[in-house]
Enzyme design. Structure first.
Site, PDB file in Angstrom:
ATOM      1  N   ARG A 128      26.779  20.483  32.520  1.00 25.09           N
ATOM      2  CA  ARG A 128      26.743  21.920  32.804  1.00 25.09           C
ATOM      3  C   ARG A 128      27.274  22.734  31.627  1.00 25.09           C
ATOM      4  O   ARG A 128      26.789  23.826  31.341  1.00 25.09           O
ATOM      5  CB  ARG A 128      27.564  22.229  34.062  1.00 25.09           C
ATOM      6  CG  ARG A 128      26.865  21.843  35.345  1.00 25.09           C
ATOM      7  CD  ARG A 128      25.604  22.680  35.563  1.00 25.09           C
ATOM      8  NE  ARG A 128      24.941  22.307  36.790  1.00 25.09           N
ATOM      9  CZ  ARG A 128      23.653  22.083  36.935  1.00 25.09           C
ATOM     10  NH1 ARG A 128      22.861  22.160  35.893  1.00 25.09           N
ATOM     11  NH2 ARG A 128      23.127  21.768  38.097  1.00 25.09           N
ATOM     12  N   GLU A 131      24.536  22.681  29.154  1.00 25.31           N
ATOM     13  CA  GLU A 131      23.485  23.573  29.651  1.00 25.31           C
ATOM     14  C   GLU A 131      23.845  25.036  29.401  1.00 25.31           C
ATOM     15  O   GLU A 131      23.003  25.834  28.968  1.00 25.31           O
ATOM     16  CB  GLU A 131      23.284  23.337  31.148  1.00 25.31           C
ATOM     17  CG  GLU A 131      22.142  24.143  31.766  1.00 25.31           C
ATOM     18  CD  GLU A 131      22.023  23.874  33.260  1.00 25.31           C
ATOM     19  OE1 GLU A 131      20.917  23.553  33.709  1.00 25.31           O
ATOM     20  OE2 GLU A 131      23.045  24.000  33.969  1.00 25.31           O
ATOM     21  N   SER A 154      31.840  26.872  12.171  1.00 28.94           N
ATOM     22  CA  SER A 154      32.296  25.521  11.847  1.00 28.94           C
ATOM     23  C   SER A 154      32.813  24.823  13.094  1.00 28.94           C
ATOM     24  O   SER A 154      33.431  25.440  13.956  1.00 28.94           O
ATOM     25  CB  SER A 154      33.416  25.588  10.800  1.00 28.94           C
ATOM     26  OG  SER A 154      33.991  24.310  10.599  1.00 28.94           O
TER      27      SER A 154
END
Length: 200
Positions: A128, A131, A154
């Site tokens: 998740r 996602e 970075s």
């Protein structure tokens, strides 16, 4: 009755695959084809270090506070994903009294193989988060470009902290703070290229 040779070979191959799968799951995420790394030894060390954490009855926030690092970095140290410095090792020895001397030495001497097992992407919490970043990725990139210019954040000169807050309905909410140095892309000027390729 003994099974036919081909069937016997197939059964042996299947059992070997099952055994390998079991070992890979037992060690957690370190069974890889790295010739410079003893994956089983590292997995054993991580298990012992986490046991020392359990024995000390401390959270990652507690450990981070004693070490003077972020809570994610404290977890990375214990999970073998970051290298322990000498100064921090002295603090860790105090915080986790049951940690073994040889494990502390290994955490300082060995260079981490900073990677992950592909199976971790099947874990809902991790997936998740992935996602959320990928679904918002283009928007994040656009805003970074707008505010900083043409470049990237970075992940080496980088701080990551996990916290919580309370929403307006009283629900607990997770807060992830990514704090990375902005790295601009450069124009590859021939004049500035100190090591040009040979032109034969």
């Amino acid at each position: 009755k003994k099974p036919p040779k081909r069937l016997e070979s197939m059964i042996s191959h299947f059992l070997l695959k099952q055994k390998t799968f079991s070992i890979k799951n037992t060690v957690g995420c370190l069974q890889r084809a790295y010739t410079s790394v003893n994956s089983l030894d590292i997995a054993d060390r991580i298990s012992r270090v986490l046991t020392a954490k359990t024995n000390a009855n401390l959270s990652y926030d507690d450990i981070a506070s004693h070490l003077g690092v972020t809570n994610v970095y404290a977890a990375q140290l214990l999970l073998g994903q970051a290298k322990l410095t000498t100064g921090t090792a002295e603090k860790l020895k105090v915080v986790l009294p049951s940690i073994r001397k040889d494990d502390l030495e290994a955490m300082q001497k060995e260079f981490p193989m900073r990677s992950f097992d592909e199976n971790i992407m099947k874990e809902p919490n991790v997936y998740r988060t992935y996602e959320a970043i990928t679904h918002n990725g283009e928007a994040i990139k656009s805003i970074i470009n707008e505010q900083c210019g043409d470049g990237i954040m970075s992940a080496i000169d980088f701080y990551l902290d996990v916290g919580t807050t309370t929403g307006k309905h009283g629900e607990k909410r997770v807060v992830l703070t990514f704090n990375g140095k902005f790295l601009p892309f450069i124009e590859q000027s021939a004049e500035d290229n100190g090591v040009p390729s040979p032109k034969e």
